[in-house]
Design a protein around this motif. Structure first.
Motif, PDB file in Angstrom:
ATOM      1  N   ILE A 162      60.814 -18.313 -69.761  1.00 11.44           N
ATOM      2  CA  ILE A 162      61.831 -17.579 -69.007  1.00 11.44           C
ATOM      3  C   ILE A 162      61.436 -17.493 -67.534  1.00 11.44           C
ATOM      4  O   ILE A 162      62.267 -17.682 -66.639  1.00 11.44           O
ATOM      5  CB  ILE A 162      62.042 -16.183 -69.617  1.00 11.44           C
ATOM      6  N   ALA A 163      60.166 -17.216 -67.269  1.00  8.55           N
ATOM      7  CA  ALA A 163      59.700 -17.164 -65.879  1.00  8.55           C
ATOM      8  C   ALA A 163      59.904 -18.509 -65.187  1.00  8.55           C
ATOM      9  O   ALA A 163      60.311 -18.565 -64.019  1.00  8.55           O
ATOM     10  CB  ALA A 163      58.229 -16.754 -65.832  1.00  8.55           C
ATOM     11  N   ALA A 164      59.632 -19.600 -65.894  1.00  6.94           N
ATOM     12  CA  ALA A 164      59.831 -20.924 -65.313  1.00  6.94           C
ATOM     13  C   ALA A 164      61.301 -21.156 -64.972  1.00  6.94           C
ATOM     14  O   ALA A 164      61.628 -21.705 -63.914  1.00  6.94           O
ATOM     15  CB  ALA A 164      59.327 -22.004 -66.270  1.00  6.94           C
ATOM     16  N   ASP A 201      55.607 -16.114 -58.519  1.00  9.18           N
ATOM     17  CA  ASP A 201      55.088 -15.972 -57.150  1.00  9.18           C
ATOM     18  C   ASP A 201      55.006 -17.306 -56.423  1.00  9.18           C
ATOM     19  O   ASP A 201      54.936 -17.328 -55.185  1.00  9.18           O
ATOM     20  CB  ASP A 201      53.703 -15.316 -57.175  1.00  9.18           C
ATOM     21  N   ARG A 202      55.007 -18.417 -57.167  1.00  6.43           N
ATOM     22  CA  ARG A 202      54.896 -19.751 -56.571  1.00  6.43           C
ATOM     23  C   ARG A 202      55.960 -20.667 -57.174  1.00  6.43           C
ATOM     24  O   ARG A 202      55.651 -21.620 -57.909  1.00  6.43           O
ATOM     25  CB  ARG A 202      53.494 -20.326 -56.808  1.00  6.43           C
ATOM     26  N   PRO A 203      57.229 -20.397 -56.880  1.00  6.08           N
ATOM     27  CA  PRO A 203      58.306 -21.172 -57.514  1.00  6.08           C
ATOM     28  C   PRO A 203      58.267 -22.651 -57.208  1.00  6.08           C
ATOM     29  O   PRO A 203      58.859 -23.455 -57.950  1.00  6.08           O
ATOM     30  CB  PRO A 203      59.578 -20.506 -56.965  1.00  6.08           C
ATOM     31  N   ALA A 256      53.066 -16.379 -66.200  1.00  7.83           N
ATOM     32  CA  ALA A 256      54.431 -16.083 -65.764  1.00  7.83           C
ATOM     33  C   ALA A 256      54.439 -15.522 -64.341  1.00  7.83           C
ATOM     34  O   ALA A 256      55.278 -15.906 -63.508  1.00  7.83           O
ATOM     35  CB  ALA A 256      55.089 -15.108 -66.730  1.00  7.83           C
ATOM     36  N   ARG A 257      53.506 -14.609 -64.048  1.00  5.34           N
ATOM     37  CA  ARG A 257      53.399 -14.049 -62.700  1.00  5.34           C
ATOM     38  C   ARG A 257      53.124 -15.154 -61.670  1.00  5.34           C
ATOM     39  O   ARG A 257      53.705 -15.165 -60.580  1.00  5.34           O
ATOM     40  CB  ARG A 257      52.258 -13.020 -62.687  1.00  5.34           C
TER      41      ARG A 257
END
Length: 228
Positions: free
Chosen positions: A105-107, A83-85, A78-79
């Motif tokens: 959710i992070a995605a 950090d690299r969208p 997730a991190r």
């Protein structure tokens, strides 16, 4: 949408739990993930106690509540996405064995076009639903066992899914098939011993706070990997 009736039952159970949160270690609390504070999740301080209390209250057996803890491999993955969208922007994403939904959710927060969170546990899908609401994102959910088929996605994510040999023996061929078809694949793994000789290359490494019981170190080194 949670189609199977069992998923609706699980969602109702978790919504009751959240409406009357427990004050002790056997209750659910909405907290920030330690390594990914942008994401808040409904977690149990002691998932085993929560499990025992819920089984007693409901009078039936429940699957192990893996979704009620935040796992190191998922936190690292997730991190990495937040950090690299550019890794997810505009892509259709599949998050396997999603658990709490942290990686999915992070995605979504990182700009994915569409995200499907997949898990065979109805309570995990319920947790994904309430956690997505808490973070203001929209996710599709799937309770199907996908591992004998093909990935219908541009990017497949697998955060801490290789925690036993049997699951790894099914998960790794699925991930290799996806990569062979040109699907991007990312795996978050804290070296649980099931990757020897699998030919994955490391793209990042993170020191992740561990929240798992019976772990000697407060930090685990977690690798983000992809098929080489």
């Amino acid at each position: 949408m949670l189609a199977p009736m069992t998923d609706q039952t699980a969602l109702a159970d978790l919504e009751r739990e959240i409406a009357v949160p427990g004050g002790g270690p056997d209750g659910l609390r909405l907290i920030a993930a330690p390594f990914v504070p942008e994401v808040r999740l409904h977690l149990a301080e002691d998932a085993i106690l929560w499990w025992a209390r819920m089984e007693a209250a409901l009078g039936r057996s429940l699957p192990p509540p893996y979704w009620a803890s935040v796992w190191a491999g998922g936190q690292a993955l997730a991190r990495h996405l937040l950090d690299r969208p550019e890794l997810v922007a505009g892509r259709r994403v599949l998050d396997l064995a999603t658990g709490s939904g942290l990686v999915a959710i992070a995605a979504a927060l990182a700009g994915a076009d569409a995200v499907t969170a997949n898990d065979i546990d109805p309570y995990a899908l319920a947790a994904v639903t309430v956690n997505a609401r808490a973070n203001g994102v929209t996710l599709a959910v799937s309770g199907d066992d996908l591992l004998d088929g093909e990935a219908d996605a541009d990017l497949v994510l697998a955060g801490d899914v290789l925690y036993d040999a049997g699951l790894a023996a099914r998960m790794l061929p699925f991930l290799r098939r996806a990569a062979a078809r040109g699907v991007a694949v990312l795996v978050g793994d804290p070296d649980r011993g099931h990757l020897a000789g699998e030919g994955l290359e490391t793209v990042a490494s993170y020191p992740v706070p561990t929240t798992e019981p019976s772990v000697d170190s407060p930090v685990r080194r977690v690798q983000v990997l992809r098929p080489g």
